[in-house]
Each structure stands twice: as structure tokens, then as C-alpha cells.
Write a protein that holds these residues in place. Structure first.
Motif, mmCIF file in Angstrom:
data_model
loop_
_atom_site.group_PDB
_atom_site.id
_atom_site.type_symbol
_atom_site.label_atom_id
_atom_site.label_comp_id
_atom_site.label_asym_id
_atom_site.label_seq_id
_atom_site.Cartn_x
_atom_site.Cartn_y
_atom_site.Cartn_z
ATOM 1 N N VAL A 158 0.837 -1.206 0.000
ATOM 2 C CA VAL A 158 0.000 0.000 0.000
ATOM 3 C C VAL A 158 0.873 1.257 0.000
ATOM 4 C CG1 VAL A 158 -1.700 1.317 1.304
ATOM 5 C CG2 VAL A 158 -1.919 -1.167 1.128
ATOM 6 N N ALA A 159 1.916 1.244 0.841
ATOM 7 C CA ALA A 159 2.822 2.398 0.900
ATOM 8 C C ALA A 159 3.511 2.626 -0.445
ATOM 9 C CB ALA A 159 3.858 2.189 1.998
ATOM 10 N N LYS A 160 3.887 1.553 -1.126
ATOM 11 C CA LYS A 160 4.527 1.689 -2.430
ATOM 12 C C LYS A 160 3.546 2.224 -3.474
ATOM 13 C CE LYS A 160 7.094 -1.647 -3.935
ATOM 14 N NZ LYS A 160 8.240 -0.776 -4.315
ATOM 15 N N ALA A 161 2.288 1.794 -3.385
ATOM 16 C CA ALA A 161 1.292 2.277 -4.339
ATOM 17 C C ALA A 161 1.022 3.771 -4.141
ATOM 18 C CB ALA A 161 0.000 1.480 -4.181
ATOM 19 N N VAL A 162 0.930 4.200 -2.883
ATOM 20 C CA VAL A 162 0.676 5.620 -2.598
ATOM 21 C C VAL A 162 1.856 6.477 -3.029
ATOM 22 C CG1 VAL A 162 0.255 7.282 -0.750
ATOM 23 C CG2 VAL A 162 -0.916 5.076 -0.725
ATOM 24 N N ARG A 163 3.073 5.946 -2.858
ATOM 25 C CA ARG A 163 4.300 6.696 -3.189
ATOM 26 C C ARG A 163 4.915 6.197 -4.497
ATOM 27 N NH1 ARG A 163 3.951 5.599 2.144
ATOM 28 N NH2 ARG A 163 4.225 7.326 3.635
ATOM 29 N N ALA A 164 4.107 5.736 -5.420
ATOM 30 C CA ALA A 164 4.615 5.182 -6.682
ATOM 31 C C ALA A 164 5.457 6.213 -7.427
ATOM 32 C CB ALA A 164 3.447 4.731 -7.552
ATOM 33 N N GLY A 165 6.641 5.765 -7.887
ATOM 34 C CA GLY A 165 7.532 6.632 -8.640
ATOM 35 C C GLY A 165 8.505 7.413 -7.797
ATOM 36 N N THR A 166 8.384 7.369 -6.472
ATOM 37 C CA THR A 166 9.290 8.098 -5.594
ATOM 38 C C THR A 166 10.533 7.250 -5.311
ATOM 39 O OG1 THR A 166 8.258 7.248 -3.568
ATOM 40 C CG2 THR A 166 7.324 9.255 -4.545
ATOM 41 N N SER A 167 11.497 7.858 -4.621
ATOM 42 C CA SER A 167 12.716 7.130 -4.240
ATOM 43 C C SER A 167 12.393 5.991 -3.283
ATOM 44 C CB SER A 167 13.725 8.092 -3.600
ATOM 45 O OG SER A 167 13.163 8.743 -2.465
ATOM 46 N N PHE A 168 11.385 6.183 -2.427
ATOM 47 C CA PHE A 168 10.970 5.104 -1.525
ATOM 48 C C PHE A 168 10.494 3.892 -2.322
ATOM 49 C CE2 PHE A 168 7.399 2.943 0.547
ATOM 50 C CZ PHE A 168 7.996 2.516 1.720
ATOM 51 N N ASP A 169 9.708 4.121 -3.342
ATOM 52 C CA ASP A 169 9.220 3.031 -4.179
ATOM 53 C C ASP A 169 10.377 2.336 -4.894
ATOM 54 O OD1 ASP A 169 7.448 1.370 -5.582
ATOM 55 O OD2 ASP A 169 7.327 2.784 -7.253
ATOM 56 N N PHE A 170 11.335 3.104 -5.365
ATOM 57 C CA PHE A 170 12.468 2.531 -6.096
ATOM 58 C C PHE A 170 13.323 1.637 -5.193
ATOM 59 C CE2 PHE A 170 16.971 2.822 -7.234
ATOM 60 C CZ PHE A 170 16.945 2.237 -8.500
ATOM 61 N N PHE A 171 13.715 2.145 -4.046
ATOM 62 C CA PHE A 171 14.614 1.387 -3.168
ATOM 63 C C PHE A 171 13.918 0.171 -2.551
ATOM 64 C CE2 PHE A 171 16.926 5.495 -3.104
ATOM 65 C CZ PHE A 171 18.167 5.032 -3.517
ATOM 66 N N THR A 172 12.653 0.314 -2.183
ATOM 67 C CA THR A 172 11.940 -0.845 -1.642
ATOM 68 C C THR A 172 11.719 -1.903 -2.718
ATOM 69 O OG1 THR A 172 9.837 0.329 -2.018
ATOM 70 C CG2 THR A 172 10.790 0.410 0.211
ATOM 71 N N SER A 173 11.489 -1.476 -3.957
ATOM 72 C CA SER A 173 11.353 -2.441 -5.046
ATOM 73 C C SER A 173 12.654 -3.198 -5.267
ATOM 74 C CB SER A 173 10.947 -1.734 -6.348
ATOM 75 O OG SER A 173 9.661 -1.158 -6.230
ATOM 76 N N LEU A 174 13.776 -2.497 -5.136
ATOM 77 C CA LEU A 174 15.081 -3.143 -5.281
ATOM 78 C C LEU A 174 15.275 -4.200 -4.208
ATOM 79 C CD1 LEU A 174 17.787 -3.203 -6.786
ATOM 80 C CD2 LEU A 174 18.618 -1.462 -5.183
ATOM 81 N N VAL A 175 14.946 -3.839 -2.964
ATOM 82 C CA VAL A 175 15.085 -4.789 -1.856
ATOM 83 C C VAL A 175 14.148 -5.983 -2.039
ATOM 84 C CG1 VAL A 175 14.779 -5.098 0.636
ATOM 85 C CG2 VAL A 175 15.859 -3.023 -0.240
ATOM 86 N N VAL A 176 12.915 -5.705 -2.445
ATOM 87 C CA VAL A 176 11.927 -6.764 -2.627
ATOM 88 C C VAL A 176 12.347 -7.727 -3.737
ATOM 89 C CG1 VAL A 176 9.597 -7.219 -3.462
ATOM 90 C CG2 VAL A 176 9.966 -5.516 -1.679
ATOM 91 N N LEU A 177 12.840 -7.193 -4.848
ATOM 92 C CA LEU A 177 13.257 -8.042 -5.957
ATOM 93 C C LEU A 177 14.482 -8.880 -5.602
ATOM 94 C CD1 LEU A 177 12.734 -5.608 -8.984
ATOM 95 C CD2 LEU A 177 11.349 -7.589 -8.337
ATOM 96 N N VAL A 178 15.397 -8.321 -4.843
ATOM 97 C CA VAL A 178 16.551 -9.103 -4.384
ATOM 98 C C VAL A 178 16.080 -10.242 -3.480
ATOM 99 C CG1 VAL A 178 18.636 -9.046 -2.964
ATOM 100 C CG2 VAL A 178 18.210 -7.229 -4.623
ATOM 101 N N GLY A 179 15.150 -9.931 -2.576
ATOM 102 C CA GLY A 179 14.607 -10.976 -1.708
ATOM 103 C C GLY A 179 13.869 -12.037 -2.478
ATOM 104 N N TYR A 180 13.165 -11.639 -3.533
ATOM 105 C CA TYR A 180 12.426 -12.600 -4.350
ATOM 106 C C TYR A 180 13.373 -13.501 -5.150
ATOM 107 C CZ TYR A 180 9.132 -14.386 -7.807
ATOM 108 O OH TYR A 180 8.378 -15.199 -8.617
ATOM 109 N N ALA A 181 14.517 -12.942 -5.534
ATOM 110 C CA ALA A 181 15.469 -13.700 -6.359
ATOM 111 C C ALA A 181 16.264 -14.722 -5.548
ATOM 112 C CB ALA A 181 16.429 -12.739 -7.060
ATOM 113 N N ILE A 182 16.350 -14.543 -4.249
ATOM 114 C CA ILE A 182 17.136 -15.453 -3.411
ATOM 115 C C ILE A 182 16.218 -16.550 -2.884
ATOM 116 C CG2 ILE A 182 18.569 -15.668 -1.355
ATOM 117 C CD1 ILE A 182 19.334 -12.775 -1.643
ATOM 118 N N PRO A 183 16.447 -17.809 -3.229
ATOM 119 C CA PRO A 183 15.629 -18.900 -2.669
ATOM 120 C C PRO A 183 15.763 -18.968 -1.151
ATOM 121 C CG PRO A 183 16.936 -19.652 -4.549
ATOM 122 C CD PRO A 183 17.440 -18.287 -4.193
#
Length: 353
Positions: free
Chosen positions: A143-168
């Protein structure tokens, strides 16, 4: 709705039978069954003790059924029921499971139900924390990412989330052991069991602390790769709902942003999250716990299934699979009814017609 419920319950029967039939065929005809496993153990004992009663030296090698008396082979075959025709063994399994009798383990001197009861607590504990933390983290973060879509918060949290998703999960578990389990850096967390040996002697606060201390690493390894997908799903769902006309209408009426998000948008955005509810539940409680339990030496259903497959303990393999399939079907049914609770406009009869 009751017609739909009856129809789904009836569909569960051929689904269960189909899963058990396929697994039965695999277990009955795969090379190296329980008889060969028992013969290998006997051969091992004979090789270690020596044929003359003295202790053998060096390793031992499995000589197959040629190293065991023929009468012993026949007794083992009869003990495990492999002296009966395949159809008779299959019908016996189906009739037992219809009465919820899962049989007895070949090598553990316990019934399968008793084994499942003994191991279920560990899997429930691991699954409960994984499932709960996944939704407690993923939904607010999405929800926080959707409200702040396109901001630096969205970018960095997406990076962290994708790294976590890529690691089994099991790779992250190994990394956590190396870092915090006394591997090469810090010896902070224990690596075996859910409680310490002196847990019964601890105070109430001490028991809670000890339990959380033991569960930290395995739960972390399970949660990180699981919540990443839910976070991105929540974000995309909220973004789609925020752009709808009813949101603009709610804002025009003077509702606060919090009321718009959690009272209107959240309810409509729940449907995709509920769609993945059964899969997340089963993964957290059963499927995903196999490697985590093995890695952290947690004596749960995942480790039991793994050891049973290795030892060809087919009643345990079939019994746990039967239980997992049944629970999965029931959870899927509950997920369908959760749609109605979230959105009463959904009518199953209308979908069927």
C-alpha cells in the motif's frame, strides 16, 4: 451457495483419488522399494559384524538380495504387503483412507497419524509465523509503495523486494547460518530445534524469549522470499484501484486519504490477495518447510516427508501427501467463500450459468 459447496465437496473425491492413485503407482513400481531398503540394512549389519561373529573392518557394500536368506526376503515382502497383487494393495489403500486410516510406518513402529501429530507442531509454528508475517509485511508495504509510486521510496523498496524474491529460501538460510549461526562470523542464534534443552525450567518470559530466539533464522529464511511477491501484487492491485472513478468520488466527498485507502480501495483490492491465499497457506505450512526444516534441523512434517522418501517408507509418504492434498482442497474452498465475505456481489450460481 450451498449447491456450490456440495458440488465442490463432490469434486474433491475424484481429485483425492487421482492424486493418491498416481502416487501409489509411482511408489509401487519405482526401483529400490522398502524391501530392498530393509535388506540393505540387514546387509549392513552383517557386513559390520562379520560372517564369523567378529567385528568387520572398513566399510560395507550392499550385495543385494543375494546376501540375504531367501526366506527372510519372503518374510519382508509379506510384512510390507508386496506379496499381494497390485490391485488388492491399491483397493486396501483406498478403503483405509476412506476411513481416515493412514496405516503404519514401515520403519518407525508408529502409525502414520501418530507420526503426523508428533511432527505437526513444528510445521504449524513455522508456517504460522511465515504466513502471518508475510501478510503483515507485504500488505502495508504494498500500500505504501502504491501511494508513493515513482518516488525514491518506491524505487529502493522495489530493489530490496526483488533481491529478496530472487534469493531462494534455502540459500538465504545458508547465508544466515554463515553470518549469525556460528558459521564464519557471529554465533548469535541456535541452529537446532525450537526450544533449548532447559526450556521447561525457564520462566514464562524466558520461554517466550527462548522460543523467539530459536525461530528467528528459519522464519526469516521463509518469509523474505515469500512476502516479495505479495508486496508487488498488493502494490499493482492498489494502483489499479486508485485510478478508478469511485476513488475520485470518495475524495470529492471530503473523505481523508486514510479512509479512501482502507475503507474503499482496500476492500476491492483484497480479491487478488485472497486468490493467492490457499497457495500461500500451503506453501508456508507444508511445501516450503521441507528445505527450511532440513537446513535448521527442525523435526517437522517437511523433514519427516524427506526422510520417508529416502527410506522408502511409503505409508508415511502416501499419508502425508493425502493430508496435504485434503487440507489444500479445503483451504481452496474456504478461499472461494472468502470472496463472498469481501464482495457480496459475487454469486457462484451466476458464474456457473
Amino acid at each position: 451457495m450451498w449447491h456450490y459447496l456440495l458440488k465442490r465437496l463432490l469434486i474433491m473425491i475424484p481429485t483425492l483419488v487421482g492424486v493418491m492413485t498416481l502416487t501409489f503407482l509411482v511408489t509401487q513400481f519405482v526401483p529400490g522399494g522398502p524391501v530392498d531398503s530393509a535388506i540393505a540394512q540387514l546387509d549392513s549389519q552383517d557386513s559390520r559384524s562379520g560372517t564369523d561373529g567378529s567385528s568387520g573392518s572398513g566399510g560395507w557394500s550392499y550385495s543385494g538380495r543375494q546376501g540375504i536368506d531367501t526366506q527372510q526376503v519372503e518374510q519382508l515382502t509379506a510384512l510390507y504387503g508386496f506379496d499381494k497383487p497390485v490391485l488388492e494393495r491399491y483397493w486396501q489403500m483406498i478403503t483405509q483412507y476412506a476411513q481416515f486410516d493412514l496405516g503404519d510406518s514401515y520403519f518407525r513402529n508408529q502409525s502414520v497419524l501418530e507420526l503426523i501429530k508428533d511432527k505437526l507442531g513444528v510445521s504449524i509454528a513455522l508456517g504460522f509465523w511465515t504466513f502471518t508475517l508475510t501478510y503483515l509485511i507485504a500488505v502495508p508495504l504494498g500500500v505504501a509503495k502504491a501511494v508513493r509510486a515513482g518516488t525514491s521510496f518506491d524505487f529502493f523498496t522495489s530493489l530490496v523486494v526483488l533481491v529478496g524474491y530472487a534469493i531462494p529460501g534455502f540459500v538465504l538460510g545458508v547465508l544466515l547460518i554463515v553470518l549469525f549461526g556460528g558459521g564464519s562470523f557471529w554465533d548469535v542464534f541456535p541452529l537446532r530445534g525450537l526450544t533449548s534443552d532447559n526450556w521447561a525450567e525457564l520462566s514464562t518470559l524466558g520461554k517466550i524469549t527462548d522460543y523467539l530466539w530459536h525461530i528467528t533464522l528459519p522464519v526469516t529464511a521463509s518469509v523474505v522470499s515469500t512476502f516479495a511477491f505479495k508486496t508487488l501484487l498488493t502494490k499493482n492491485t492498489f494502483l489499479e484501484e486508485i485510478r478508478r472513478q469511485y476513488v475520485l468520488t470518495a475524495r470529492a466527498k471530503g473523505l481523508s486519504e486514510r479512509q479512501v485507502l482502507w475503507k474503499h480501495v482496500f476492500r476491492n483490492a483484497l480479491l487478488p490477495l485472497i486468490t493467492g491465499f490457499p497457495a500461500t497457506f500451503i506453501t508456508a505450512f507444508f511445501t516450503g518447510s521441507l528445505l527450511i526444516e532440513t537446513l535448521f534441523s527442525l523435526d517437522g512434517l517437511g523433514l519427516l516427508s524427506y526422510e520417508s522418501i529416502n527410506s522408502r517408507d511409503y505409508p508415511v509418504v502416501l499419508g502425508t501427501l493425502y493430508l496435504f492434498t485434503l487440507i489444500g482442497l479445503l483451504i481452496k474452498l474456504l478461499g472461494d467463500f472468502a470472496y463472498v465475505l469481501v464482495d457480496p456481489r459475487i454469486k457462484f450460481d451466476a458464474q456457473e450459468s
